[in-house]
Design an enzyme around this catalytic site. Structure first.
Site, mmCIF file in Angstrom:
data_model
loop_
_atom_site.group_PDB
_atom_site.id
_atom_site.type_symbol
_atom_site.label_atom_id
_atom_site.label_comp_id
_atom_site.label_asym_id
_atom_site.label_seq_id
_atom_site.Cartn_x
_atom_site.Cartn_y
_atom_site.Cartn_z
ATOM 1 N N SER A 1 129.270 25.796 68.173
ATOM 2 C CA SER A 1 129.989 26.643 67.231
ATOM 3 C C SER A 1 130.284 28.014 67.860
ATOM 4 O O SER A 1 130.965 28.081 68.874
ATOM 5 C CB SER A 1 129.188 26.771 65.928
ATOM 6 O OG SER A 1 129.981 27.277 64.887
ATOM 7 N N HIS B 1 127.472 18.935 61.401
ATOM 8 C CA HIS B 1 127.858 20.053 62.268
ATOM 9 C C HIS B 1 126.827 20.299 63.375
ATOM 10 O O HIS B 1 127.180 20.667 64.490
ATOM 11 C CB HIS B 1 128.025 21.307 61.405
ATOM 12 C CG HIS B 1 128.449 22.528 62.159
ATOM 13 N ND1 HIS B 1 129.570 22.565 62.955
ATOM 14 C CD2 HIS B 1 127.884 23.774 62.235
ATOM 15 C CE1 HIS B 1 129.693 23.767 63.487
ATOM 16 N NE2 HIS B 1 128.686 24.520 63.076
ATOM 17 N N ASP C 1 131.383 20.986 68.554
ATOM 18 C CA ASP C 1 131.820 20.966 67.155
ATOM 19 C C ASP C 1 132.446 22.264 66.659
ATOM 20 O O ASP C 1 132.038 22.809 65.627
ATOM 21 C CB ASP C 1 130.668 20.561 66.228
ATOM 22 C CG ASP C 1 131.205 19.915 64.946
ATOM 23 O OD1 ASP C 1 132.110 19.076 65.042
ATOM 24 O OD2 ASP C 1 130.739 20.265 63.847
#
Length: 383
Positions: free
Chosen positions: A190, A349, A217
């Protein structure tokens, strides 16, 4: 953002969910670490609790007891980084061989270096020690603190350029002799992916050998479109928990982390005991960092990520959860063979926590394909 796209975003987010101690450093249980979480499955909105703390406390669930990180990393230490004014908490398992590679892991906002604990163990085991793993707590997170002027998480500066400089400065301190430094693979989840992409050319300017950069992700267009929903997601999180075990259990039950073992290692590092003499209605444990306080930085964290990723002068890997879509730049880049794309099914996630075994396989395969490539053979992502 169209109503159809907004509803698809909401649906996806709803489903989502020791280096022995240094000299003079007392051995400590990593279960006492602390930090919070970013995008994914926070469950239904929780009404603020006003019941006195002592009255509502339930016995901790022993199945959700914290696990020490000592079984996942060889070393846990504080590293002084004067150029960043930081005393950085580092978790490290060095490669067993002189010409080994080190996988440098940067966590996302609200998490900690222990987010990579299970994956780190898998990487060192699967590579039979050829790859080491280095993970650390970003400024304002975990056990990283300032050398001179203490700051609270709410007053910490999380500017993307500063975070990038922090990573570069840390690598330069740990591997002070660049000529003897190992090859590096940068892996960022992220926000961490954005930092790694920006840090790559800076490390190369300092003559470090960067075998590749892996982004986990995060897709620029999708993330920027989803940011307006972040406040609603944060509203849906409980303000805290009555025990560390309860915090772990909540992350598992809401599918925020789908791997209980990983949650038992990483979640204790993202919550902290409530301050002494705090109101009785507050939970016993609160989030270490207020993600809402980082809102001014959200857009800058991800703007330009796709272009910077595609222009990285090294092998490039994008790992996504489920069937995440690519933005236009990444679609064109994929068709041109500029990067390797791997989609891991059945995860949320927190891909590296949910399926650390598969993540390790992907990282090792990427490393083996690109490490010390024979002259004349291009790396993945090179034109």
């Amino acid at each position: 953002m169209s109503d159809l796209f907004r509803s698809s975003v909401q649906a996806r987010l709803a489903k989502a969910p020791m280096l022995p101690p240094l000299p003079n450093e007392e051995e400590e249980d990593e279960a006492s670490d602390s930090v919070p979480s970013l995008p994914t499955g926070y469950g239904p909105p929780a009404a603020p609790s006003r019941t006195p703390r002592a009255s509502r406390k339930r016995p901790p669930n022993p199945a959700m007891a914290p696990i020490s990180a000592s079984g996942f990393f060889d070393q846990a230490m504080q590293v002084s980084v004067p150029d960043s004014d930081l005393d950085v908490r580092v978790y490290y398992t060095p490669p067993k061989f002189e010409d080994g590679t080190v996988i440098v892991c940067h966590h996302g906002a609200g998490f900690s270096g222990l987010s990579f604990a299970c994956m780190a163990k898998e990487i060192t085991d699967q590579s039979r020690g050829e790859c080491g793993v280095l993970a650390f707590d970003v400024r304002g997170h975990g056990k990283t603190c300032h050398l001179k002027e203490p700051k609270t998480p709410e007053t910490e500066t999380l500017d993307i350029e500063m975070l990038t400089a922090d990573l570069v400065n840390l690598v330069r301190v740990i591997f002070a002799d660049v000529h003897a430094a190992p090859f590096l693979v940068l892996v960022g989840h992220s926000l961490g992916g954005s930092v790694c992409v920006r840090a790559c050319p800076k490390l190369q300017d300092h003559r470090f050998q960067v075998t590749g950069v892996a982004v986990v992700d995060v897709v620029e267009e999708f993330t920027l479109d989803a940011l307006p929903l972040m406040h609603s997601l944060l509203n849906a999180r409980p303000e805290g928990f009555d025990s560390v075990e309860e915090a772990i259990e909540w992350h598992v039950q809401t599918n925020t982390i789908r791997n209980p073992n990983s949650a038992r290692v990483s979640v204790p590092s993202i919550v902290v005991p409530a301050p002494e003499r705090s109101p009785a209605y507050l939970p016993a444990y609160l989030w270490r960092i207020s993600l809402r306080s980082t809102a001014p930085y959200w857009t800058s964290w991800f703007t330009g990520l796709s272009a910077k990723f595609l222009s990285s002068r090294t092998a490039r890997l994008l790992i996504l959860a489920g069937t995440e879509r690519l933005d236009k730049e990444l679609m064109i880049g994929q068709m041109q063979g500029k990067f390797q794309l791997v989609v891991i099914p059945g995860v949320g996630h927190l891909v590296h926590e949910d399926d650390p075994t598969r993540m390790a396989e992907v990282i090792i395969e990427f490393w083996r394909r690109n490490d010390r490539v024979v002259a004349g053979v291009k790396k993945v992502g090179e034109l």
